[in-house]
Design a protein around this motif. Structure first.
Motif, PDB file in Angstrom:
ATOM      1  N   SER A  96      31.691  37.259  40.262  1.00 35.25           N
ATOM      2  CA  SER A  96      31.514  38.579  39.660  1.00 35.25           C
ATOM      3  C   SER A  96      32.849  39.146  39.243  1.00 35.25           C
ATOM      4  O   SER A  96      33.888  38.531  39.398  1.00 35.25           O
ATOM      5  CB  SER A  96      30.832  39.507  40.646  1.00 35.25           C
ATOM      6  OG  SER A  96      31.726  39.842  41.681  1.00 35.25           O
ATOM      7  N   ARG A  97      32.819  40.376  38.748  1.00 33.86           N
ATOM      8  CA  ARG A  97      34.027  40.976  38.187  1.00 33.86           C
ATOM      9  C   ARG A  97      34.972  41.526  39.240  1.00 33.86           C
ATOM     10  O   ARG A  97      36.078  41.898  38.921  1.00 33.86           O
ATOM     11  CB  ARG A  97      33.653  42.118  37.257  1.00 33.86           C
ATOM     12  CG  ARG A  97      32.889  41.683  36.040  1.00 33.86           C
ATOM     13  CD  ARG A  97      32.861  42.808  35.040  1.00 33.86           C
ATOM     14  NE  ARG A  97      31.891  42.577  34.007  1.00 33.86           N
ATOM     15  CZ  ARG A  97      31.815  43.294  32.898  1.00 33.86           C
ATOM     16  NH1 ARG A  97      32.650  44.288  32.709  1.00 33.86           N
ATOM     17  NH2 ARG A  97      30.915  43.025  31.991  1.00 33.86           N
ATOM     18  N   GLN A  98      34.506  41.612  40.490  1.00 34.22           N
ATOM     19  CA  GLN A  98      35.362  42.229  41.508  1.00 34.22           C
ATOM     20  C   GLN A  98      36.643  41.440  41.730  1.00 34.22           C
ATOM     21  O   GLN A  98      37.638  41.982  42.153  1.00 34.22           O
ATOM     22  CB  GLN A  98      34.588  42.376  42.828  1.00 34.22           C
ATOM     23  CG  GLN A  98      33.723  43.607  42.885  1.00 34.22           C
ATOM     24  CD  GLN A  98      32.555  43.522  41.917  1.00 34.22           C
ATOM     25  OE1 GLN A  98      31.943  42.473  41.793  1.00 34.22           O
ATOM     26  NE2 GLN A  98      32.253  44.603  41.239  1.00 34.22           N
ATOM     27  N   GLY A  99      36.584  40.147  41.489  1.00 33.68           N
ATOM     28  CA  GLY A  99      37.814  39.361  41.490  1.00 33.68           C
ATOM     29  C   GLY A  99      38.240  38.826  42.831  1.00 33.68           C
ATOM     30  O   GLY A  99      39.186  38.076  42.911  1.00 33.68           O
ATOM     31  N   LYS A 100      37.555  39.221  43.913  1.00 37.52           N
ATOM     32  CA  LYS A 100      37.992  38.700  45.196  1.00 37.52           C
ATOM     33  C   LYS A 100      37.213  37.453  45.593  1.00 37.52           C
ATOM     34  O   LYS A 100      37.433  36.903  46.653  1.00 37.52           O
ATOM     35  CB  LYS A 100      37.864  39.782  46.269  1.00 37.52           C
ATOM     36  CG  LYS A 100      38.933  40.843  46.110  1.00 37.52           C
ATOM     37  CD  LYS A 100      39.033  41.746  47.307  1.00 37.52           C
ATOM     38  CE  LYS A 100      40.155  42.745  47.099  1.00 37.52           C
ATOM     39  NZ  LYS A 100      40.278  43.688  48.219  1.00 37.52           N
ATOM     40  N   GLU A 101      36.315  37.037  44.738  1.00 37.14           N
ATOM     41  CA  GLU A 101      35.642  35.775  45.011  1.00 37.14           C
ATOM     42  C   GLU A 101      36.556  34.648  44.578  1.00 37.14           C
ATOM     43  O   GLU A 101      37.350  34.788  43.653  1.00 37.14           O
ATOM     44  CB  GLU A 101      34.329  35.679  44.225  1.00 37.14           C
ATOM     45  CG  GLU A 101      33.338  36.765  44.523  1.00 37.14           C
ATOM     46  CD  GLU A 101      33.687  38.036  43.791  1.00 37.14           C
ATOM     47  OE1 GLU A 101      33.240  39.106  44.212  1.00 37.14           O
ATOM     48  OE2 GLU A 101      34.450  37.973  42.799  1.00 37.14           O
TER      49      GLU A 101
ATOM     50  N   CYS B  90      49.790  28.695  44.939  1.00 32.86           N
ATOM     51  CA  CYS B  90      49.474  30.073  45.288  1.00 32.86           C
ATOM     52  C   CYS B  90      49.085  30.797  44.006  1.00 32.86           C
ATOM     53  O   CYS B  90      49.468  30.398  42.901  1.00 32.86           O
ATOM     54  CB  CYS B  90      50.635  30.771  45.993  1.00 32.86           C
ATOM     55  SG  CYS B  90      52.098  31.003  45.002  1.00 32.86           S
ATOM     56  N   ALA B  91      48.271  31.839  44.166  1.00 41.82           N
ATOM     57  CA  ALA B  91      47.800  32.605  43.014  1.00 41.82           C
ATOM     58  C   ALA B  91      47.743  34.078  43.397  1.00 41.82           C
ATOM     59  O   ALA B  91      47.477  34.428  44.556  1.00 41.82           O
ATOM     60  CB  ALA B  91      46.423  32.112  42.568  1.00 41.82           C
ATOM     61  N   ALA B  92      47.989  34.941  42.418  1.00 37.20           N
ATOM     62  CA  ALA B  92      47.978  36.379  42.645  1.00 37.20           C
ATOM     63  C   ALA B  92      47.037  37.042  41.658  1.00 37.20           C
ATOM     64  O   ALA B  92      46.984  36.657  40.482  1.00 37.20           O
ATOM     65  CB  ALA B  92      49.387  36.948  42.501  1.00 37.20           C
ATOM     66  N   ARG B  93      46.293  38.038  42.132  1.00 33.56           N
ATOM     67  CA  ARG B  93      45.324  38.724  41.278  1.00 33.56           C
ATOM     68  C   ARG B  93      45.981  39.861  40.503  1.00 33.56           C
ATOM     69  O   ARG B  93      46.749  40.651  41.062  1.00 33.56           O
ATOM     70  CB  ARG B  93      44.191  39.292  42.123  1.00 33.56           C
ATOM     71  CG  ARG B  93      43.088  39.932  41.296  1.00 33.56           C
ATOM     72  CD  ARG B  93      41.947  40.381  42.154  1.00 33.56           C
ATOM     73  NE  ARG B  93      42.180  41.706  42.706  1.00 33.56           N
ATOM     74  CZ  ARG B  93      41.191  42.514  43.095  1.00 33.56           C
ATOM     75  NH1 ARG B  93      39.947  42.112  42.981  1.00 33.56           N
ATOM     76  NH2 ARG B  93      41.461  43.685  43.612  1.00 33.56           N
ATOM     77  N   GLN B  94      45.633  39.922  39.240  1.00 37.91           N
ATOM     78  CA  GLN B  94      46.169  40.968  38.380  1.00 37.91           C
ATOM     79  C   GLN B  94      45.028  41.628  37.620  1.00 37.91           C
ATOM     80  O   GLN B  94      44.145  40.960  37.090  1.00 37.91           O
ATOM     81  CB  GLN B  94      47.157  40.359  37.381  1.00 37.91           C
ATOM     82  CG  GLN B  94      47.828  41.342  36.470  1.00 37.91           C
ATOM     83  CD  GLN B  94      48.868  40.670  35.586  1.00 37.91           C
ATOM     84  OE1 GLN B  94      48.620  39.635  34.983  1.00 37.91           O
ATOM     85  NE2 GLN B  94      50.045  41.272  35.512  1.00 37.91           N
ATOM     86  N   ILE B  95      45.039  42.954  37.577  1.00 42.80           N
ATOM     87  CA  ILE B  95      44.037  43.674  36.797  1.00 42.80           C
ATOM     88  C   ILE B  95      44.478  43.684  35.344  1.00 42.80           C
ATOM     89  O   ILE B  95      45.637  43.968  35.032  1.00 42.80           O
ATOM     90  CB  ILE B  95      43.891  45.110  37.323  1.00 42.80           C
ATOM     91  CG1 ILE B  95      43.397  45.087  38.768  1.00 42.80           C
ATOM     92  CG2 ILE B  95      42.925  45.911  36.454  1.00 42.80           C
ATOM     93  CD1 ILE B  95      43.354  46.448  39.424  1.00 42.80           C
ATOM     94  N   THR B  96      43.546  43.362  34.445  1.00 37.04           N
ATOM     95  CA  THR B  96      43.885  43.322  33.030  1.00 37.04           C
ATOM     96  C   THR B  96      43.732  44.710  32.406  1.00 37.04           C
ATOM     97  O   THR B  96      43.176  45.627  33.022  1.00 37.04           O
ATOM     98  CB  THR B  96      42.983  42.327  32.273  1.00 37.04           C
ATOM     99  OG1 THR B  96      41.657  42.867  32.224  1.00 37.04           O
ATOM    100  CG2 THR B  96      42.947  40.977  32.972  1.00 37.04           C
ATOM    101  N   LYS B 102      42.318  38.740  36.469  1.00 33.21           N
ATOM    102  CA  LYS B 102      42.711  37.362  36.232  1.00 33.21           C
ATOM    103  C   LYS B 102      43.695  36.973  37.328  1.00 33.21           C
ATOM    104  O   LYS B 102      44.229  37.837  38.036  1.00 33.21           O
ATOM    105  CB  LYS B 102      43.338  37.170  34.854  1.00 33.21           C
ATOM    106  CG  LYS B 102      44.654  37.893  34.654  1.00 33.21           C
ATOM    107  CD  LYS B 102      45.198  37.595  33.259  1.00 33.21           C
ATOM    108  CE  LYS B 102      46.576  38.207  33.091  1.00 33.21           C
ATOM    109  NZ  LYS B 102      47.143  37.942  31.737  1.00 33.21           N
ATOM    110  N   TYR B 103      43.901  35.681  37.458  1.00 34.46           N
ATOM    111  CA  TYR B 103      44.806  35.175  38.477  1.00 34.46           C
ATOM    112  C   TYR B 103      45.992  34.483  37.841  1.00 34.46           C
ATOM    113  O   TYR B 103      45.840  33.715  36.893  1.00 34.46           O
ATOM    114  CB  TYR B 103      44.071  34.225  39.429  1.00 34.46           C
ATOM    115  CG  TYR B 103      43.185  34.963  40.395  1.00 34.46           C
ATOM    116  CD1 TYR B 103      41.852  35.214  40.089  1.00 34.46           C
ATOM    117  CD2 TYR B 103      43.690  35.452  41.601  1.00 34.46           C
ATOM    118  CE1 TYR B 103      41.050  35.919  40.962  1.00 34.46           C
ATOM    119  CE2 TYR B 103      42.897  36.162  42.474  1.00 34.46           C
ATOM    120  CZ  TYR B 103      41.577  36.392  42.156  1.00 34.46           C
ATOM    121  OH  TYR B 103      40.786  37.097  43.020  1.00 34.46           O
TER     122      TYR B 103
END
Lengths: 114, 115
Positions: A96-101, B90-96, B102-103
């Motif tokens: 989903s869009r939450q991104g923590k999956e 390693c990967a980091a989450r970024q809000i677009t 995206k990661y």
């Protein structure tokens, strides 16, 4: 078990050819991604999609386009293949869009452009 | 410009000892981090993650530590086993800008566990 499949494991194409890489996921995931993996550069995001017919550019979209006509399928298109697009291409999906999956990856397509 | 860096391209460790893989990042807005493991000819598989509100997350032999002030995370594997030999990202989450996520992935560290 989530399964992400990619149409080809290995592909050899000529410069200038139009190339289609197909990816299918079977878990009704909303998000799908295309990456390329190159030595010393890690995984770089080309395009992603969070819904059918929706797409968003990643970090290196130049020379690529994508298509998502159905939820389960995400296609990467190289309009006119060039030798610098020789790479390992990885498709991924997440729920989903939450991104923590977590993202689930396919086995990859190794593309050689001659 | 590489926002997520893994400065050690390779690491060799004796079986049974601790493996420590490091990752540095530059963007303080990253709020979620993951580690993936990749075997040859396979896609990456998820290993462990950590939210930026925590400083440690443990799952069996795998522990991830996050030091936000230093913008540094590390993955500890104890004890290391030959089956752990793989490339770790390693990967980091970024809000677009459109509000999706995206990661950003690091360049990877190849771990070799010696029997």
């Amino acid at each position: 078990d989530v399964k992400v499949t990619q149409s080809s494991r290995y592909l050899v194409k000529r410069t200038g050819e139009k190339v289609f890489l197909e990816c299918v996921q079977d878990m009704d995931h909303e998000n799908m991604f295309w990456y390329r993996q190159d030595p010393g550069l890690g995984l770089r995001l080309i395009y992603f999609s969070y819904d059918v017919k929706m797409k968003e550019k990643g970090d290196i979209p130049e020379g690529y386009s994508v298509s998502r006509e159905k939820k389960e399928r995400f296609s990467l298109i190289l309009e006119s293949a060039s030798t610098n697009q020789t790479s390992m291409y990885l498709c991924a999906s997440s729920k989903s869009r939450q991104g923590k999956e977590t993202q689930y990856f396919g086995p990859g397509t190794r593309l050689l452009v001659l | 410009d590489q926002q997520v860096k893994q400065n050690s391209p390779s690491l060799s460790v004796q079986e049974g000892r601790i493996s420590i893989l490091n990752c540095d990042y530059t963007n303080s807005m990253f709020d979620y981090f993951l580690w993936y493991k990749k075997y040859p000819a396979e896609g990456p598989t998820f290993l462990i993650s950590i939210s930026s509100i925590k400083d440690k997350n443990e799952d069996g032999r795998f522990t991830v530590f996050l030091n936000k002030s230093a913008k540094h995370l590390s993955l500890h594997i104890v004890p290391s086993q030959p089956g752990d030999s793989a490339v770790y990202f390693c990967a980091a989450r970024q809000i677009t800008t459109s509000g999706t996520y995206k990661y950003i992935f690091g360049t990877g560290t190849r771990l070799k566990v010696l029997a």
